[in-house]
Design an enzyme around this catalytic site. Sequence first.
Site, mmCIF file in Angstrom:
data_model
loop_
_atom_site.group_PDB
_atom_site.id
_atom_site.type_symbol
_atom_site.label_atom_id
_atom_site.label_comp_id
_atom_site.label_asym_id
_atom_site.label_seq_id
_atom_site.Cartn_x
_atom_site.Cartn_y
_atom_site.Cartn_z
ATOM 1 N N GLY A 117 0.824 -1.217 0.000
ATOM 2 C CA GLY A 117 0.000 0.000 0.000
ATOM 3 C C GLY A 117 0.856 1.263 0.000
ATOM 4 O O GLY A 117 0.676 2.165 -0.843
ATOM 5 N N ASP A 140 4.253 -9.929 6.296
ATOM 6 C CA ASP A 140 3.575 -10.936 5.452
ATOM 7 C C ASP A 140 4.483 -11.504 4.355
ATOM 8 O O ASP A 140 4.144 -12.510 3.742
ATOM 9 C CB ASP A 140 2.339 -10.326 4.791
ATOM 10 C CG ASP A 140 1.221 -10.048 5.785
ATOM 11 O OD1 ASP A 140 1.356 -10.448 6.950
ATOM 12 O OD2 ASP A 140 0.217 -9.435 5.386
HETATM 13 O O1 F6P Z 1 0.091 -6.376 6.279
HETATM 14 C C1 F6P Z 1 0.517 -6.738 7.513
HETATM 15 C C2 F6P Z 1 -0.625 -7.045 8.421
HETATM 16 O O2 F6P Z 1 0.000 -7.451 9.596
HETATM 17 C C3 F6P Z 1 -1.638 -8.080 7.912
HETATM 18 O O3 F6P Z 1 -1.214 -9.392 7.995
HETATM 19 C C4 F6P Z 1 -2.844 -7.768 8.741
HETATM 20 O O4 F6P Z 1 -4.034 -8.173 8.126
HETATM 21 C C5 F6P Z 1 -2.777 -6.293 8.868
HETATM 22 O O5 F6P Z 1 -1.417 -5.931 8.743
HETATM 23 C C6 F6P Z 1 -3.356 -5.786 10.152
HETATM 24 O O6 F6P Z 1 -3.197 -4.429 10.226
HETATM 25 P P1 F6P Z 1 -3.714 -3.477 11.382
HETATM 26 O O7 F6P Z 1 -4.387 -4.295 12.427
HETATM 27 O O8 F6P Z 1 -2.521 -2.758 11.878
HETATM 28 O O9 F6P Z 1 -4.661 -2.537 10.747
#
Ligand code: F6P
Length: 361
Positions: A117, A140
């Site tokens: 992103g 990830d």
């Molecule tokens: O992209 C990394 C990640 O840890 C994903 O695996 C998870 O879905 C997301 O970020 C969660 O993000 P947050 O809870 O910080 O919004």
Amino acid sequence: MKKILISTGGGDAPGLNAVIYAVVHACYRRGWEVYGSRSGYKGLLDTDELVRLGLEDVEDIYSTGGTILGSTNKGDPFATAIVNLAGEIQVVDVSDKILNNFKRMGFDCHIAIGGDGSLEIARRFAEKGMPVVGVPKTIDNDLEATDRTFGFDTAVSTATEALDKLHSTAKSHDRVMVVEVMGRDSGWIALYSGISGGADVILIPEIPFDMEKVCAKITNNELHEKDYAIVVVAEGAVALGGQVIDKGEGELGRSEVVLGGVGEWVASEVRLRTGKDTRSLVLGHLQRGGSPTTFDRLLAMRFGAAAVRLVEDGIFGHMVALASPHMCSVPLADAVKSRKKVDLKSDKVFTAREIGVCLGD
Ligand code: F6P
């Protein structure tokens, strides 16, 4: 003499501070100035959110988790959600303002550390004329253009350690323990930790799973006098004919859904279909916290130093990447084109199957 801006965007990952450490040191050695923008691009909207970074500001931070600059996964400058005076949600584009401030403050380059992103936002700024160098980050490990992202190794270690601990309690109670780990689109954390942590079942987004196969594996364990089982499920895994389970909590300004719940769903199905005592837990943000492993620290510092070399060579609109064993650079456009999925024909998947792990298919 150059003036560099550095920012951290998206979900945090262990190793962000190690990148900042390396960038500040590599710039210092060249006689360049470094400024950090707090919470993604905030420093380019409000100068109070801009911090000068000297050696004294980064001393020892390489071993710490999180980011000294703060981060956000809600701040897309091209589509920022705000609540206007009438109390309505309005989406505004503040990218021109950010670019103008970047130029007005005399920055020569922006080193943007982020996942898909944030790097897509960096690509759009590069397209608009901002000299940008990207640094890949995400626990990830789902960025196609680099062999590895930092943060992944730490997350896998945390998940593996949790699985090690769960074995004894699962065994004591003859229980099935279902562990939900992170991994929106790719099952890297689930696969690596599941194999290393002795899981019986590993469910990943790349393989839609069949609950009958999952339960057959659990009951088959009993034939071998193993009365407990460990199931690892990635948050983005999907049952055959089903869909991704999210928390249904839309967050203002966030483009992606908040995943979570598949572990509990799998646990209730196991309970129902096998009659076994079953518990579930979500490792969640534990996987994002803590001190980076040696591997992640080193990778993060290599990325930071390589990013500064790109700035020196005037190579902008690129992301640093690991093409083992070397550092290389790839155009940001290529870096964000596709997600790195687990290759179902890779030896890791073969290994899982050969050691008797059920992958839900
Ligand atoms: O992209 C990394 C990640 O840890 C994903 O695996 C998870 O879905 C997301 O970020 C969660 O993000 P947050 O809870 O910080 O919004």
